[in-house]
Design a protein around this motif. Structure first.
Motif, PDB file in Angstrom:
ATOM      1  N   THR A 173       0.836  -1.195   0.000  1.00 31.90           N
ATOM      2  CA  THR A 173       0.000   0.000   0.000  1.00 31.90           C
ATOM      3  C   THR A 173       0.873   1.248   0.000  1.00 31.90           C
ATOM      4  OG1 THR A 173      -1.794  -1.141   1.133  1.00 31.90           O
ATOM      5  CG2 THR A 173      -1.752   1.255   1.307  1.00 31.90           C
ATOM      6  N   THR A 174       0.509   2.219  -0.844  1.00 33.66           N
ATOM      7  CA  THR A 174       1.310   3.419  -1.023  1.00 33.66           C
ATOM      8  C   THR A 174       0.715   4.602  -0.283  1.00 33.66           C
ATOM      9  OG1 THR A 174       0.115   4.145  -3.002  1.00 33.66           O
ATOM     10  CG2 THR A 174       1.942   2.580  -3.319  1.00 33.66           C
ATOM     11  N   VAL A 175       1.476   5.692  -0.241  1.00 35.18           N
ATOM     12  CA  VAL A 175       0.999   6.901   0.406  1.00 35.18           C
ATOM     13  C   VAL A 175      -0.228   7.453  -0.300  1.00 35.18           C
ATOM     14  CG1 VAL A 175       2.535   8.408  -0.926  1.00 35.18           C
ATOM     15  CG2 VAL A 175       1.712   9.148   1.325  1.00 35.18           C
ATOM     16  N   ARG A 176      -0.305   7.300  -1.611  1.00 30.54           N
ATOM     17  CA  ARG A 176      -1.482   7.771  -2.343  1.00 30.54           C
ATOM     18  C   ARG A 176      -2.732   6.989  -1.933  1.00 30.54           C
ATOM     19  NH1 ARG A 176      -2.210   8.438  -8.938  1.00 30.54           N
ATOM     20  NH2 ARG A 176      -4.375   9.208  -8.846  1.00 30.54           N
ATOM     21  N   ASP A 177      -2.585   5.678  -1.713  1.00 32.67           N
ATOM     22  CA  ASP A 177      -3.721   4.873  -1.257  1.00 32.67           C
ATOM     23  C   ASP A 177      -4.245   5.389   0.081  1.00 32.67           C
ATOM     24  OD1 ASP A 177      -3.389   3.174  -3.467  1.00 32.67           O
ATOM     25  OD2 ASP A 177      -1.971   1.917  -2.371  1.00 32.67           O
ATOM     26  N   VAL A 178      -3.332   5.690   0.988  1.00 34.19           N
ATOM     27  CA  VAL A 178      -3.726   6.176   2.315  1.00 34.19           C
ATOM     28  C   VAL A 178      -4.425   7.529   2.198  1.00 34.19           C
ATOM     29  CG1 VAL A 178      -2.844   7.004   4.533  1.00 34.19           C
ATOM     30  CG2 VAL A 178      -1.946   4.889   3.550  1.00 34.19           C
ATOM     31  N   GLU A 179      -3.873   8.423   1.397  1.00 33.20           N
ATOM     32  CA  GLU A 179      -4.461   9.756   1.249  1.00 33.20           C
ATOM     33  C   GLU A 179      -5.838   9.691   0.589  1.00 33.20           C
ATOM     34  OE1 GLU A 179      -1.407  11.784  -0.887  1.00 33.20           O
ATOM     35  OE2 GLU A 179      -0.385  12.463   0.939  1.00 33.20           O
ATOM     36  N   ARG A 205       3.102   4.594   5.827  1.00 35.85           N
ATOM     37  CA  ARG A 205       2.940   4.493   7.277  1.00 35.85           C
ATOM     38  C   ARG A 205       3.122   5.845   7.943  1.00 35.85           C
ATOM     39  NH1 ARG A 205       5.706  -1.029   9.452  1.00 35.85           N
ATOM     40  NH2 ARG A 205       5.022  -0.046  11.392  1.00 35.85           N
ATOM     41  N   PHE A 206       4.099   6.619   7.468  1.00 34.89           N
ATOM     42  CA  PHE A 206       4.326   7.945   8.046  1.00 34.89           C
ATOM     43  C   PHE A 206       3.119   8.842   7.807  1.00 34.89           C
ATOM     44  CE2 PHE A 206       5.711  12.367   7.593  1.00 34.89           C
ATOM     45  CZ  PHE A 206       6.332  12.566   8.820  1.00 34.89           C
ATOM     46  N   ARG A 207       2.573   8.789   6.589  1.00 31.55           N
ATOM     47  CA  ARG A 207       1.421   9.633   6.269  1.00 31.55           C
ATOM     48  C   ARG A 207       0.193   9.200   7.063  1.00 31.55           C
ATOM     49  NH1 ARG A 207       0.142  14.560   5.429  1.00 31.55           N
ATOM     50  NH2 ARG A 207      -1.293  14.993   3.710  1.00 31.55           N
ATOM     51  N   ALA A 208       0.014   7.902   7.253  1.00 30.12           N
ATOM     52  CA  ALA A 208      -1.122   7.409   8.028  1.00 30.12           C
ATOM     53  C   ALA A 208      -1.045   7.882   9.474  1.00 30.12           C
ATOM     54  CB  ALA A 208      -1.170   5.886   7.967  1.00 30.12           C
ATOM     55  N   ASP A 209       0.169   7.906  10.045  1.00 31.25           N
ATOM     56  CA  ASP A 209       0.327   8.427  11.404  1.00 31.25           C
ATOM     57  C   ASP A 209      -0.051   9.900  11.460  1.00 31.25           C
ATOM     58  OD1 ASP A 209       1.163   5.996  12.363  1.00 31.25           O
ATOM     59  OD2 ASP A 209       3.294   6.444  12.214  1.00 31.25           O
ATOM     60  N   THR A 210       0.350  10.655  10.433  1.00 34.20           N
ATOM     61  CA  THR A 210       0.044  12.082  10.393  1.00 34.20           C
ATOM     62  C   THR A 210      -1.458  12.329  10.299  1.00 34.20           C
ATOM     63  OG1 THR A 210       2.154  12.503   9.286  1.00 34.20           O
ATOM     64  CG2 THR A 210       0.491  14.241   9.167  1.00 34.20           C
ATOM     65  N   LEU A 211      -2.143  11.518   9.502  1.00 36.14           N
ATOM     66  CA  LEU A 211      -3.580  11.701   9.265  1.00 36.14           C
ATOM     67  C   LEU A 211      -4.439  10.891  10.239  1.00 36.14           C
ATOM     68  CD1 LEU A 211      -3.566  11.465   5.360  1.00 36.14           C
ATOM     69  CD2 LEU A 211      -3.627  13.543   6.764  1.00 36.14           C
ATOM     70  N   ALA A 212      -3.801  10.139  11.146  1.00 36.38           N
ATOM     71  CA  ALA A 212      -4.514   9.314  12.132  1.00 36.38           C
ATOM     72  C   ALA A 212      -5.384   8.257  11.454  1.00 36.38           C
ATOM     73  CB  ALA A 212      -5.357  10.182  13.066  1.00 36.38           C
ATOM     74  N   VAL A 213      -4.825   7.615  10.430  1.00 46.54           N
ATOM     75  CA  VAL A 213      -5.523   6.527   9.736  1.00 46.54           C
ATOM     76  C   VAL A 213      -5.040   5.189  10.309  1.00 46.54           C
ATOM     77  CG1 VAL A 213      -5.927   5.377   7.528  1.00 46.54           C
ATOM     78  CG2 VAL A 213      -5.754   7.876   7.625  1.00 46.54           C
ATOM     79  N   THR A 223      -5.985 -13.017  10.801  1.00 49.72           N
ATOM     80  CA  THR A 223      -6.028 -12.156  11.973  1.00 49.72           C
ATOM     81  C   THR A 223      -5.350 -10.829  11.665  1.00 49.72           C
ATOM     82  OG1 THR A 223      -5.923 -14.080  13.427  1.00 49.72           O
ATOM     83  CG2 THR A 223      -5.438 -11.935  14.414  1.00 49.72           C
ATOM     84  N   PRO A 224      -6.098  -9.718  11.591  1.00 48.04           N
ATOM     85  CA  PRO A 224      -5.468  -8.416  11.340  1.00 48.04           C
ATOM     86  C   PRO A 224      -4.581  -8.007  12.510  1.00 48.04           C
ATOM     87  CG  PRO A 224      -7.820  -8.344  10.841  1.00 48.04           C
ATOM     88  CD  PRO A 224      -7.563  -9.629  11.579  1.00 48.04           C
ATOM     89  N   GLN A 225      -3.407  -7.458  12.180  1.00 50.08           N
ATOM     90  CA  GLN A 225      -2.466  -6.986  13.187  1.00 50.08           C
ATOM     91  C   GLN A 225      -2.296  -5.475  13.042  1.00 50.08           C
ATOM     92  OE1 GLN A 225      -1.406  -8.963  15.446  1.00 50.08           O
ATOM     93  NE2 GLN A 225      -1.783 -10.973  14.575  1.00 50.08           N
ATOM     94  N   PRO A 226      -2.500  -4.697  14.122  1.00 51.25           N
ATOM     95  CA  PRO A 226      -2.293  -3.249  14.031  1.00 51.25           C
ATOM     96  C   PRO A 226      -0.822  -2.922  13.830  1.00 51.25           C
ATOM     97  CG  PRO A 226      -2.677  -3.913  16.311  1.00 51.25           C
ATOM     98  CD  PRO A 226      -2.899  -5.131  15.472  1.00 51.25           C
ATOM     99  N   VAL A 227      -0.544  -1.935  12.970  1.00 47.04           N
ATOM    100  CA  VAL A 227       0.852  -1.590  12.689  1.00 47.04           C
ATOM    101  C   VAL A 227       1.164  -0.130  12.998  1.00 47.04           C
ATOM    102  CG1 VAL A 227       1.105  -3.369  10.925  1.00 47.04           C
ATOM    103  CG2 VAL A 227       0.365  -1.087  10.253  1.00 47.04           C
ATOM    104  N   ASN A 228       0.179   0.631  13.519  1.00 46.94           N
ATOM    105  CA  ASN A 228       0.488   1.999  13.940  1.00 46.94           C
ATOM    106  C   ASN A 228      -0.374   2.360  15.146  1.00 46.94           C
ATOM    107  OD1 ASN A 228      -1.987   2.362  12.690  1.00 46.94           O
ATOM    108  ND2 ASN A 228      -1.353   4.129  11.472  1.00 46.94           N
ATOM    109  N   SER A 229      -0.097   3.508  15.732  1.00 45.70           N
ATOM    110  CA  SER A 229      -0.781   3.920  16.965  1.00 45.70           C
ATOM    111  C   SER A 229      -2.279   4.118  16.780  1.00 45.70           C
ATOM    112  CB  SER A 229      -0.139   5.201  17.516  1.00 45.70           C
ATOM    113  OG  SER A 229       1.197   4.953  17.903  1.00 45.70           O
TER     114      SER A 229
END
Length: 241
Positions: A173-179, A205-213, A223-229
């Motif tokens: 998954t890319t930053v564009r997908d997250v945005e 991952r960095f962008r998702a942390d910034t946007l709280a995704v 089993t889904p595993q969380p990978v960010n806060s």
């Protein structure tokens, strides 16, 4: 961020990536039993009350409580007790020695603990979507429905208050997908959640942390595993009404 460790089933030799579940401390901070990397899991052949609990200290307030001992269900049918560092049991024990309390300590406003999540083994892209949908329902979202993808896009999942994206391919998954997901959620004033089978680029991952995704990785056990806060927080608080 969730700490994941490799766990190999001694019965079938299949290797899994496992992260301990998160529980809410009375102070409101998330609590996770510290996993012992490299320790062999213990197959559960019978259960005792003491074996079901582990002592964990909250890193925020120092409070020590008893929580359910982390377990992993292998597709071969073996239930594994994952080794953790228990405050009461010492540096590398499979179960606490101290007598457990009569109840799980929760803050007065906390919801009742969710039952164990029952995954589905992922063999196809459809299985990945099904696993993500089941996990969202387990988190508390109702009326989760599929939205058919267009032009090869990832599969969408919608529920009241939620829009999710599931990438079941081997493409990271890319930053564009997250945005794109974040913008869709922003337009609908709902929570965005992303699931990926192949993981995320560092920029994503960095962008998702910034946007709280919240970002989750799907392993082949389903089993889904969380990978960010944000994902850790979603697991702690749950979703839906």
């Amino acid at each position: 961020m969730a700490e994941s460790v490799p766990v190999r089933c001694p019965a079938c030799r299949r290797e899994h990536v496992y992260a301990a579940p998160v529980f809410p401390c009375a102070c409101g901070a998330p609590v996770r039993a510290p996993l012992v990397r490299g320790a062999a899991p213990v197959p559960i052949t019978h259960r005792t009350w003491a074996d079901e609990w582990v002592s964990v200290r909250c890193l925020s307030c120092g409070r020590q409580d008893q929580w359910p001992h982390p377990e992993l269900g292998c597709p071969c049918g073996t239930i594994l007790r994952v080794i953790v560092r228990s405050v009461a049991a010492g540096p590398c024990e499979g179960a606490p020695q101290a007598a457990p309390p009569l109840h799980i300590p929760l803050p007065p406003t906390a919801p009742a603990p969710r039952p164990a999540f029952h995954p589905v083994t992922i063999r196809t892209a459809r299985d990945a979507v099904t696993a993500a949908a089941l996990y969202l329902k387990w988190l508390g979202y109702r009326d989760v429905r599929h939205v058919e993808p267009h032009n090869g896009a990832a599969v969408g999942l919608h529920a009241p208050g939620l829009v999710a994206r599931v990438e079941p391919s081997t493409r990271r998954t890319t930053v564009r997908d997250v945005e794109t997901l974040w913008l869709s959620a922003l337009a609908e004033s709902v929570v965005p959640v992303h699931f990926s089978l192949a993981g995320y680029t560092e920029e994503a991952r960095f962008r998702a942390d910034t946007l709280a995704v919240p970002l989750f990785v799907l392993d082949f056990t389903g089993t889904p595993q969380p990978v960010n806060s944000p994902a850790d927080e979603l697991v702690t608080t749950g979703g839906g009404d």
